[in-house]
Design a protein around this motif. Structure first.
Motif, PDB file in Angstrom:
ATOM      1  N   ASP A 232      47.888  49.614  53.971  1.00 51.61           N
ATOM      2  CA  ASP A 232      46.618  49.575  53.259  1.00 51.61           C
ATOM      3  C   ASP A 232      46.307  50.946  52.639  1.00 51.61           C
ATOM      4  O   ASP A 232      46.912  51.970  53.006  1.00 51.61           O
ATOM      5  CB  ASP A 232      45.527  49.172  54.255  1.00 51.61           C
ATOM      6  N   LYS A 233      45.360  50.977  51.729  1.00 52.35           N
ATOM      7  CA  LYS A 233      44.969  52.234  51.079  1.00 52.35           C
ATOM      8  C   LYS A 233      44.340  53.218  52.065  1.00 52.35           C
ATOM      9  O   LYS A 233      44.295  54.427  51.803  1.00 52.35           O
ATOM     10  CB  LYS A 233      44.013  51.972  49.920  1.00 52.35           C
ATOM     11  N   ASP A 234      43.874  52.721  53.220  1.00 53.60           N
ATOM     12  CA  ASP A 234      43.261  53.581  54.227  1.00 53.60           C
ATOM     13  C   ASP A 234      44.204  53.878  55.392  1.00 53.60           C
ATOM     14  O   ASP A 234      43.760  54.148  56.507  1.00 53.60           O
ATOM     15  CB  ASP A 234      41.982  52.925  54.758  1.00 53.60           C
ATOM     16  N   THR A 344      46.286  50.453  58.831  1.00 54.21           N
ATOM     17  CA  THR A 344      45.032  50.852  58.201  1.00 54.21           C
ATOM     18  C   THR A 344      44.108  51.505  59.222  1.00 54.21           C
ATOM     19  O   THR A 344      44.175  51.198  60.412  1.00 54.21           O
ATOM     20  CB  THR A 344      44.317  49.649  57.570  1.00 54.21           C
ATOM     21  N   ASP A 345      43.244  52.393  58.733  1.00 55.98           N
ATOM     22  CA  ASP A 345      42.182  52.948  59.562  1.00 55.98           C
ATOM     23  C   ASP A 345      40.850  52.249  59.289  1.00 55.98           C
ATOM     24  O   ASP A 345      39.818  52.620  59.863  1.00 55.98           O
ATOM     25  CB  ASP A 345      42.025  54.453  59.288  1.00 55.98           C
ATOM     26  N   ASN A 346      40.865  51.255  58.413  1.00 58.81           N
ATOM     27  CA  ASN A 346      39.649  50.542  58.047  1.00 58.81           C
ATOM     28  C   ASN A 346      39.470  49.327  58.956  1.00 58.81           C
ATOM     29  O   ASN A 346      40.247  48.373  58.895  1.00 58.81           O
ATOM     30  CB  ASN A 346      39.719  50.106  56.586  1.00 58.81           C
ATOM     31  N   TYR A 347      38.457  49.372  59.811  1.00 53.16           N
ATOM     32  CA  TYR A 347      38.231  48.290  60.779  1.00 53.16           C
ATOM     33  C   TYR A 347      38.032  46.953  60.097  1.00 53.16           C
ATOM     34  O   TYR A 347      38.591  45.939  60.529  1.00 53.16           O
ATOM     35  CB  TYR A 347      37.007  48.634  61.634  1.00 53.16           C
ATOM     36  N   THR A 349      38.983  45.886  57.079  1.00 49.83           N
ATOM     37  CA  THR A 349      40.213  45.383  56.468  1.00 49.83           C
ATOM     38  C   THR A 349      41.157  44.847  57.545  1.00 49.83           C
ATOM     39  O   THR A 349      41.811  43.812  57.365  1.00 49.83           O
ATOM     40  CB  THR A 349      40.914  46.487  55.667  1.00 49.83           C
TER      41      THR A 349
END
Length: 415
Positions: A232-234, A344-347, A349
């Motif tokens: 992912d982008k994050d 990812t680091d985005n919860y 997503t």
């Protein structure tokens, strides 16, 4: 030619006897089997060497020979797998739920063995001990039909397990082996409706498809692994690189290896060169779409066929996507519903990925290589089910049981 009718009848009789054993008795017999495997390490290695020599003669790739190869460490792991099954709670006889209906009947669900389980599998000798121990602990007799690639290893392993049972005065027919590897015998096994309660194929796409299309016995499908990782982008570049390298290269010939990498367009230019450098060191061939190819000098252009291929080799397909939604759509179109991962680091997503990806195992920030019954704490696995009925994911003891309703009354009759 193997008399499957006789094997089936013997297995059915052994299943009846096995179902009467208590947990302590089953565990002691399994411990005896584990000791027998360890005590025959040298003989097992000799038998395995015959299979490896035959593989060389037949021109089998080195990456596929890894599935076949045994070592002292792998044999010890086989014995350890049996002992971990010993330590697991025995599901047989457990009352899962009990209630009283309007007529005053007390109704319960009791876990019982399925009966006689047939397994058709390819290449990997450890399947022999995994399947035998899980079936035995769950009170099921098993008929094993391994592939010709591992014939000598499988035949000896089963004979060792059977001898351990006989020395303990228990029927060796609880674990049986079909010593005929012809397609005709496999097809006959698929028709043993009088004796087999379920058939489990474990191997490549061709084997599983053939069993699904030709078996009259009920089938639990264990699927191939066209698995994906979406960056992912994050995501963090170091984490992404480590996970992709592990999922693809740690053992590329197994069904939980990664076959396709999807990456968000916003990080592709930065991440892909670092990932390429690591993968080239590991000997991975890259096949990329047009956008990804701009960042990957070593890659060749991917074809439509690559997106749906389980390579089981040092090959990785790579595609740049515009969004998590596009990644999820691609995965659900091409995957075999085995194992999928997002980095990812985005919860939010991550939760979207977990909720919307259709697969037996879905990971956040971890390698797909963890989809394994032993790793999940099941002791071993009978296979990884990619279907949705009865069992899904790594199949342990629970998946090898059925339900019997038990009903207590005090004279009720139905009006």
């Amino acid at each position: 030619m193997t008399d499957l009718q006789t094997l089936g009848q013997q297995a059915k009789e052994a299943a009846t006897e096995l179902a009467l054993l208590n947990t302590k008795e089953k565990n002691q017999l399994l411990e005896n089997m584990a000791c027998a495997i360890e005590n025959n390490t040298e003989e097992i290695l000799k038998a395995n060497q015959k299979d490896l020599e035959q593989a060389d003669e037949n021109g089998i790739k080195e990456v596929m020979k890894d599935r076949l190869r045994l070592s002292e460490e792998r044999i010890e792991a086989m014995a350890a797998g049996i002992r971990q099954v010993v330590q697991l709670n025995d599901p047989i006889g457990t009352i899962k739920h009990m209630w009283k209906n309007e007529e005053g009947l007390t109704i319960g669900q009791k876990q019982v063995p399925i009966g006689v389980i047939g397994i058709i599998y390819e290449s990997r000798p450890n399947v022999t001990t995994d399947a035998a121990s899980l079936c035995f602990k769950s009170g099921n007799a098993v008929i094993l039909r391994g592939g010709k690639e591992s014939f000598h290893s499988n035949q000896l392993l089963v004979s060792i397990l059977q001898e351990a049972l006989e020395e303990s005065q228990f029927s060796s027919h609880a674990i049986q082996f079909i010593d005929d590897t012809t397609h005709e015998t496999a097809n006959e096994m698929m028709q043993l409706t009088d004796f087999l309660d379920v058939l489990i194929p474990r191997g490549g796409e061709g084997l599983i498809k053939h069993v699904k299309e030709n078996a009259k016995v009920p089938v639990i499908e264990t699927g191939t692994g066209n698995n994906h990782i979406y960056i992912d982008k994050d995501a963090q570049v170091n984490m992404a690189t480590d996970i992709v390298a592990n999922a693809k290269a740690q053992r590329p010939s197994v069904c939980n290896a990664c076959e396709t990498l999807l990456i968000h367009k916003e990080v592709a230019a930065f991440f892909l060169p670092a990932i390429e450098e690591r993968l080239i060191e590991l000997g991975i061939e890259l096949r990329a779409d047009e956008i990804a190819s701009d960042y990957l000098p070593s890659a060749t252009l991917a074809t439509e066929e690559d997106w749906s291929t389980e390579f089981l080799d040092y090959i990785l397909a790579i595609k740049v996507v515009d969004s998590a939604e596009e990644a999820i759509s691609h995965i659900n179109r091409y995957n075999t519903k085995h194992s999928e991962a997002i980095i990812t680091d985005n919860y939010f997503t991550a939760q979207k990925f977990l909720n919307e990806v259709d697969a037996a195992a879905v990971y956040v920030n971890a390698s797909t290589r963890f989809t394994d019954g032993f790793v999940f704490g099941f002791g071993a696995e009978i296979g990884i089910s990619t279907q949705k009925l009865h069992a899904r994911g790594p199949m342990g003891l629970e998946a090898l049981t059925s339900i019997k309703y038990i009903i207590y009354g005090d004279g009720q009759t139905r009006a």
